[in-house]
Design a protein around this motif. Structure first.
Motif, mmCIF file in Angstrom:
data_model
loop_
_atom_site.group_PDB
_atom_site.id
_atom_site.type_symbol
_atom_site.label_atom_id
_atom_site.label_comp_id
_atom_site.label_asym_id
_atom_site.label_seq_id
_atom_site.Cartn_x
_atom_site.Cartn_y
_atom_site.Cartn_z
ATOM 1 N N THR A 441 0.838 -1.197 0.000
ATOM 2 C CA THR A 441 0.000 0.000 0.000
ATOM 3 C C THR A 441 0.874 1.249 0.000
ATOM 4 N N ALA A 442 0.271 2.379 -0.258
ATOM 5 C CA ALA A 442 1.010 3.644 -0.298
ATOM 6 C C ALA A 442 1.246 4.157 1.117
ATOM 7 N N ASP A 443 2.321 4.901 1.275
ATOM 8 C CA ASP A 443 2.627 5.496 2.572
ATOM 9 C C ASP A 443 1.637 6.632 2.860
ATOM 10 N N GLU A 444 1.494 6.960 4.142
ATOM 11 C CA GLU A 444 0.606 8.056 4.522
ATOM 12 C C GLU A 444 1.260 9.403 4.185
ATOM 13 N N THR A 445 0.436 10.433 3.995
ATOM 14 C CA THR A 445 0.940 11.780 3.732
ATOM 15 C C THR A 445 0.421 12.719 4.809
ATOM 16 N N SER A 446 1.180 13.755 5.101
ATOM 17 C CA SER A 446 0.766 14.688 6.154
ATOM 18 C C SER A 446 -0.351 15.599 5.648
ATOM 19 N N GLU A 447 -1.076 16.176 6.588
ATOM 20 C CA GLU A 447 -2.179 17.072 6.231
ATOM 21 C C GLU A 447 -1.660 18.289 5.460
ATOM 22 N N ASP A 449 1.129 18.456 3.582
ATOM 23 C CA ASP A 449 1.532 18.067 2.226
ATOM 24 C C ASP A 449 0.322 17.861 1.320
ATOM 25 N N LEU A 450 -0.742 17.275 1.876
ATOM 26 C CA LEU A 450 -1.958 17.065 1.092
ATOM 27 C C LEU A 450 -2.567 18.410 0.691
ATOM 28 N N LYS A 451 -2.522 19.359 1.612
ATOM 29 C CA LYS A 451 -3.081 20.680 1.321
ATOM 30 C C LYS A 451 -2.304 21.366 0.203
ATOM 31 N N VAL A 452 -0.988 21.295 0.263
ATOM 32 C CA VAL A 452 -0.157 21.913 -0.779
ATOM 33 C C VAL A 452 -0.452 21.270 -2.135
ATOM 34 N N LEU A 453 -0.596 19.939 -2.159
ATOM 35 C CA LEU A 453 -0.863 19.233 -3.415
ATOM 36 C C LEU A 453 -2.207 19.653 -4.003
ATOM 37 N N VAL A 454 -3.275 19.653 -3.177
ATOM 38 C CA VAL A 454 -4.613 19.999 -3.673
ATOM 39 C C VAL A 454 -4.631 21.435 -4.207
ATOM 40 N N CYS A 455 -4.053 22.331 -3.454
ATOM 41 C CA CYS A 455 -4.073 23.742 -3.869
ATOM 42 C C CYS A 455 -3.248 23.961 -5.146
ATOM 43 N N SER A 456 -2.117 23.286 -5.255
ATOM 44 C CA SER A 456 -1.282 23.432 -6.452
ATOM 45 C C SER A 456 -2.006 22.904 -7.681
ATOM 46 N N LEU A 457 -2.631 21.714 -7.543
ATOM 47 C CA LEU A 457 -3.356 21.136 -8.664
ATOM 48 C C LEU A 457 -4.548 22.001 -9.055
ATOM 49 N N ALA A 458 -5.296 22.462 -8.048
ATOM 50 C CA ALA A 458 -6.475 23.282 -8.339
ATOM 51 C C ALA A 458 -6.085 24.570 -9.055
ATOM 52 N N THR A 459 -4.997 25.195 -8.601
ATOM 53 C CA THR A 459 -4.534 26.439 -9.235
ATOM 54 C C THR A 459 -4.139 26.190 -10.687
ATOM 55 N N THR A 460 -3.355 25.134 -10.915
ATOM 56 C CA THR A 460 -2.895 24.823 -12.273
ATOM 57 C C THR A 460 -4.070 24.499 -13.193
ATOM 58 N N LEU A 461 -5.037 23.708 -12.704
ATOM 59 C CA LEU A 461 -6.196 23.334 -13.526
ATOM 60 C C LEU A 461 -7.019 24.558 -13.907
ATOM 61 N N MET A 462 -7.236 25.467 -12.932
ATOM 62 C CA MET A 462 -8.025 26.661 -13.231
ATOM 63 C C MET A 462 -7.282 27.565 -14.213
ATOM 64 N N GLU A 463 -5.950 27.617 -14.089
ATOM 65 C CA GLU A 463 -5.179 28.414 -15.043
ATOM 66 C C GLU A 463 -5.241 27.823 -16.433
#
Length: 501
Positions: A441-447, A449-463
């Motif tokens: 299984t995949a390793d756990e990620t910190s809250e 790190d997850l926040k940075v990933l979601v925000c980065s992806l959302a910003t890039t997609l909207m751009e």
């Protein structure tokens, strides 16, 4: 050339009766295990119309013994004597439908494989009959002398005999001592472990008889009712079932049904482990051959395909009637068979199609890794006929961090990512996935790190023109975020509210 006149062969007859001791001892070595021996006795009970079969094992007694009691039709004394005769049935003779017998050897050979003393008590129309084969007695006399017992009420296991039915009793369990002849505690421990293995076998082999709210047969082990193990997971809502195919032959119909088991995440751990068995799903994939609903072959492809991780959820049920025993070369133990050429040819096409579909399903999941709208962390790349996985240097989280670095450090950062990709422990991963894929299984990620990933992806997609209302569906298609969607969804909501305000 002058022809010699035809002359008949001159013959004489001599008595060539087999030595009783040698022949009956030879019947002990047909290759039965405890589970296949018990299965053979239960076959007789089912053929006799039993609705309940009870296995009783007294492993702690000074002289351990085993009994198999059923409430079937029972036998008259003449039928009992015939049943105790070696080779009591001709395998070439036509059998009744649903007859699970084969050679008329099962009762004797299966019993002798485990014990030196076989006693059968049976009752029909209020009359009790009892007969015994004792191999030590035969060895002394070297003659075929079956014992008929006139006072069966004194025989061990008599209390288990129903108003109508049969009890098979095994004593002198020399093959089940595990070598602990003089250590009763160790002997009992060994026998109990053998019965534990036999229990799973019986639940699997007779699962069709044990299934349903009104099962055809109840099977009990020391008073505990055994539950069926369906290797097809037929009743699971997520099991995929192909339409059945029927191969009509002169000797009867062969019915073929293909099943794809659910992914392990859609089953409980107990269900997954039970269906996979002690050897796991990789070994249990393949063909399951049933003869009159009784399982003969449990898994393996019989040379029609290879066992691979991509096909480990594939199961094909093949049903044959007892009229095909000779063509399938069903053995004495009813534990192996060989595919007739005409059936092999049809099954080969079925397996190729079925296995091919399964592999394409897995590969299509793999191809999604390169779907650019999902911004994968890893890219799947085909190179010189091989497949490699590389970190996606264009992933928003990597690009965002790289852009915050001084120009001189960016190349070093990307080099580190490439080294991580080149250093994937492929051999270790392969060994783990082949042996126990569902545990990887995949390793756990910190809250954070997850926040940075979601925000980065959302910003890039909207751009890149993705509307805010489409973000949840788009992000949820990312495998990494999908398994963490509850937390990711909350982060995305907060991100969108902040952006709007």
């Amino acid at each position: 050339m002058k022809c010699e006149p035809y002359r008949e062969l001159a013959t004489r007859e001599v008595d060539a009766t087999p030595y009783a001791t040698s022949l009956i001892e030879g019947h002990r070595d047909f290759g039965y295990s405890l589970e296949t021996a018990l299965s053979d006795i239960i076959d007789n009970s089912i053929t006799a119309g039993a609705q309940s079969v009870a296995l009783i094992a007294d492993t702690a007694a000074d002289e351990a013994w085993i009994a198999i009691a059923d409430d079937g039709s029972g036998m008259t004394e003449a039928e009992l004597i015939d049943a105790m005769r070696l080779g009591s049935k001709n395998p070439t003779h036509k059998r009744a439908a649903k007859d699970l017998g084969r050679f008329g050897l099962g009762l004797k050979s299966a019993s002798f494989s485990q014990c030196r003393c076989l006693t059968v008590l049976t009752r029909r129309n209020g009359k009790t009959s009892c007969a015994r084969w004792d191999l030590d007695r035969i060895a002394q006399r070297n003659e075929w002398s079956l014992e008929l017992i006139d006072n069966p009420e004194l025989v061990k296991g008599h209390h288990l005999l129903p108003e109508t039915g049969t009890v098979v009793v095994w004593e002198k369990l020399d093959r089940l001592s595990g070598g602990y002849t003089h250590d009763r505690g160790k002997r009992a421990e060994y026998m109990n472990s053998e019965f534990s293995r036999a229990e799973r076998h019986l639940r699997l082999v007779f699962h069709r008889f044990l299934e349903g709210t009104k099962p055809r047969v109840k099977l009990l082990l020391n008073g505990r009712r055994l539950k069926p193990i369906d290797p097809m997971a037929s009743s699971h809502a997520a099991t995929q079932k192909d339409p059945e195919e029927i191969l009509r032959l002169r000797q009867g119909d062969v019915v073929i049904r293909c099943h794809t088991l659910p992914h392990h995440k859609r089953m409980s751990q107990e269900e997954w482990d039970e269906i996979g068995g002690p050897e796991g799903h990789l070994k249990s994939q393949g063909l399951y051959v049933y003869r009159e609903d009784r399982l003969i072959i449990a898994g393996g492809w019989l040379g029609l395909a290879r066992q691979t991780e991509l096909t480990k959820l594939c199961r094909i049920a093949v049903d044959i009637p007892n009229t095909m025993d000779a063509e399938w070369r069903i053995d004495v133990k009813k534990a192996s068979a060989q595919l007739p050429p005409v059936v092999r040819e049809r099954l080969k096409r079925v397996v190729e199609r079925f296995v091919g579909t399964s592999k394409r399903t897995y590969r299509s999941r793999g191809q999604r890794l390169v779907d650019e709208t999902r911004f994968p962390i890893w890219n799947r790349v085909q190179k010189d006929g091989q497949i490699v996985f590389r970190p996606n240097l264009e992933h928003p989280i990597f690009r965002s961090y790289a852009e915050q670095l001084p120009e001189g450090l960016r190349e070093g950062f990307e080099r580190c990512l490439r080294i991580v990709g080149a250093g994937l422990p492929i051999e270790t991963l392969h060994a783990e996935l082949v042996g126990n894929a569902e545990a990887v299984t995949a390793d756990e990620t910190s809250e954070h790190d997850l926040k940075v990933l979601v925000c980065s992806l959302a910003t890039t997609l909207m751009e890149n023109g993705v509307a805010a209302e489409a973000l949840p569906d788009t992000l949820q298609s990312n495998p990494f975020l999908r398994v963490r969607w509850e937390a990711a969804a909350q982060i995305l909501d907060d991100f969108l509210r902040t952006r709007v305000s």
